[in-house]
Design a protein around this motif. Structure first.
Motif, mmCIF file in Angstrom:
data_model
loop_
_atom_site.group_PDB
_atom_site.id
_atom_site.type_symbol
_atom_site.label_atom_id
_atom_site.label_comp_id
_atom_site.label_asym_id
_atom_site.label_seq_id
_atom_site.Cartn_x
_atom_site.Cartn_y
_atom_site.Cartn_z
ATOM 1 N N ARG A 44 0.842 -1.209 0.000
ATOM 2 C CA ARG A 44 0.000 0.000 0.000
ATOM 3 C C ARG A 44 0.874 1.254 0.000
ATOM 4 N N SER A 45 1.912 1.229 0.801
ATOM 5 C CA SER A 45 2.809 2.373 0.870
ATOM 6 C C SER A 45 3.525 2.589 -0.464
ATOM 7 N N MET A 46 3.893 1.494 -1.127
ATOM 8 C CA MET A 46 4.558 1.618 -2.427
ATOM 9 C C MET A 46 3.603 2.222 -3.464
ATOM 10 N N ILE A 47 2.362 1.777 -3.453
ATOM 11 C CA ILE A 47 1.373 2.264 -4.421
ATOM 12 C C ILE A 47 1.079 3.749 -4.175
ATOM 13 N N ARG A 48 1.021 4.139 -2.896
ATOM 14 C CA ARG A 48 0.806 5.549 -2.563
ATOM 15 C C ARG A 48 2.017 6.387 -2.980
ATOM 16 N N ALA A 49 3.209 5.822 -2.778
ATOM 17 C CA ALA A 49 4.434 6.559 -3.124
ATOM 18 C C ALA A 49 4.506 6.820 -4.621
ATOM 19 N N LEU A 50 3.843 5.970 -5.392
ATOM 20 C CA LEU A 50 3.823 6.165 -6.848
ATOM 21 C C LEU A 50 2.816 7.235 -7.255
ATOM 22 N N GLY A 51 1.985 7.676 -6.297
ATOM 23 C CA GLY A 51 1.073 8.779 -6.584
ATOM 24 C C GLY A 51 -0.403 8.426 -6.574
ATOM 25 N N HIS A 52 -0.740 7.235 -6.091
ATOM 26 C CA HIS A 52 -2.154 6.856 -5.989
ATOM 27 C C HIS A 52 -2.710 7.389 -4.668
ATOM 28 N N HIS A 53 -3.819 8.134 -4.764
ATOM 29 C CA HIS A 53 -4.348 8.749 -3.540
ATOM 30 C C HIS A 53 -5.599 8.061 -3.011
ATOM 31 N N GLY A 54 -6.184 7.178 -3.806
ATOM 32 C CA GLY A 54 -7.420 6.516 -3.368
ATOM 33 C C GLY A 54 -7.151 5.338 -2.449
ATOM 34 N N LYS A 55 -8.155 4.496 -2.347
ATOM 35 C CA LYS A 55 -8.050 3.318 -1.473
ATOM 36 C C LYS A 55 -7.076 2.297 -2.069
ATOM 37 N N VAL A 56 -6.472 1.519 -1.197
ATOM 38 C CA VAL A 56 -5.644 0.394 -1.638
ATOM 39 C C VAL A 56 -6.122 -0.841 -0.871
ATOM 40 N N PRO A 57 -7.200 -1.458 -1.360
ATOM 41 C CA PRO A 57 -7.735 -2.624 -0.645
ATOM 42 C C PRO A 57 -6.805 -3.820 -0.769
ATOM 43 N N SER A 58 -6.839 -4.682 0.232
ATOM 44 C CA SER A 58 -6.046 -5.908 0.155
ATOM 45 C C SER A 58 -6.617 -6.808 -0.937
ATOM 46 N N PRO A 59 -5.765 -7.395 -1.771
ATOM 47 C CA PRO A 59 -6.273 -8.285 -2.829
ATOM 48 C C PRO A 59 -6.565 -9.706 -2.343
ATOM 49 N N THR A 60 -6.797 -9.884 -1.061
ATOM 50 C CA THR A 60 -7.011 -11.227 -0.499
ATOM 51 C C THR A 60 -8.098 -11.983 -1.263
ATOM 52 N N TYR A 61 -9.192 -11.304 -1.602
ATOM 53 C CA TYR A 61 -10.315 -11.978 -2.272
ATOM 54 C C TYR A 61 -10.315 -11.769 -3.780
ATOM 55 N N THR A 62 -9.916 -10.578 -4.216
ATOM 56 C CA THR A 62 -9.913 -10.307 -5.659
ATOM 57 C C THR A 62 -8.674 -10.911 -6.327
ATOM 58 N N LEU A 63 -7.658 -11.228 -5.559
ATOM 59 C CA LEU A 63 -6.360 -11.782 -5.993
ATOM 60 C C LEU A 63 -5.488 -10.766 -6.727
ATOM 61 N N VAL A 64 -6.104 -9.924 -7.571
ATOM 62 C CA VAL A 64 -5.316 -8.885 -8.250
ATOM 63 C C VAL A 64 -6.039 -7.551 -8.138
#
Ligand SMILES: Nc1ncnc2c1ncn2[C@@H]1O[C@H](COP(=O)(O)OP(=O)(O)OP(=O)(O)O)[C@@H](O)[C@H]1O
Ligand SMILES: [Mg+2]
Length: 149
Positions: A44-64
């Motif tokens: 989640r921190s990596m995705i935010r550092a790339l500039g994503h400001h929305g939610k970062v849900p865990s892919p536990t169920y969606t897998l991707v």
């Protein structure tokens, strides 16, 4: 390295993004560690550092969980529910390889770890966590050098 709290895990995520090339499409970062070790927190921190400001849900169920950035795709993948490599194609795995792959539970798929660039192994230590960072590929080894300094 020792990660005393969640903020330290998040800082590691930012530090890792900082050492990857600007276009890190085709890179694969693997995150291992038992349940709750902090793999999703790190991703989640990596995705935010790339500039994503929305939610970062865990892919536990969606897998991707895909994220579109201007110059590349990022795929946050959780293989916990994958039984073996033959199930990877259900995920459209070969279509993901152009993006930056952040993979939780890579050990679920035999041989996957050897194909990654960087492995982060998280383990419980006191109230915090311990992170062991390994460069797998040549470019991965070169990249993590400056995180460890
Ligand atoms: N360095 C740390 N010290 C203490 N707690 C932490 C640290 N890093 C993350 N956490 C906490 O650990 C908890 C579990 O984190 P997270 O969901 O990221 O784990 P995970 O490894 O992805 O779990 P799963 O295997 O279920 O996918 C969260 O509550 C998070 O705040
Ligand atoms: Mg997780």
């Amino acid at each position: 390295m020792h990660l005393a709290d969640e903020a330290a895990t998040e800082k590691l995520g930012r530090d890792l993004i900082a050492v990857l090339p600007e276009d890190s499409g085709g890179w694969m970062i693997l995150m291992q560690g038992e349940l709750g070790a902090g793999k999703s927190t790190l991703a989640r921190s990596m995705i935010r550092a790339l500039g994503h400001h929305g939610k970062v849900p865990s892919p536990t169920y969606t897998l991707v969980e895909p994220y579109r950035f201007s110059d590349m795709m990022v795929y946050h993948v959780d293989l916990y529910r994958i039984a073996d490599a033959s199930e990877l194609e259900f995920l459209g795995w070969s279509d993901l390889r152009d993006g930056l792959l952040l993979v939780e539970w890579p050990e679920r798929v035999e041989g996957l770890s050897e194909r990654g660039d960087v492995l982060i192994n998280l383990s419980y230590r006191g109230d915090g966590r311990n992170a062991e960072i390994t460069g797998i590929s040549q470019r991965g080894r070169e990249a993590i050098h400056s995180v460890l300094l």
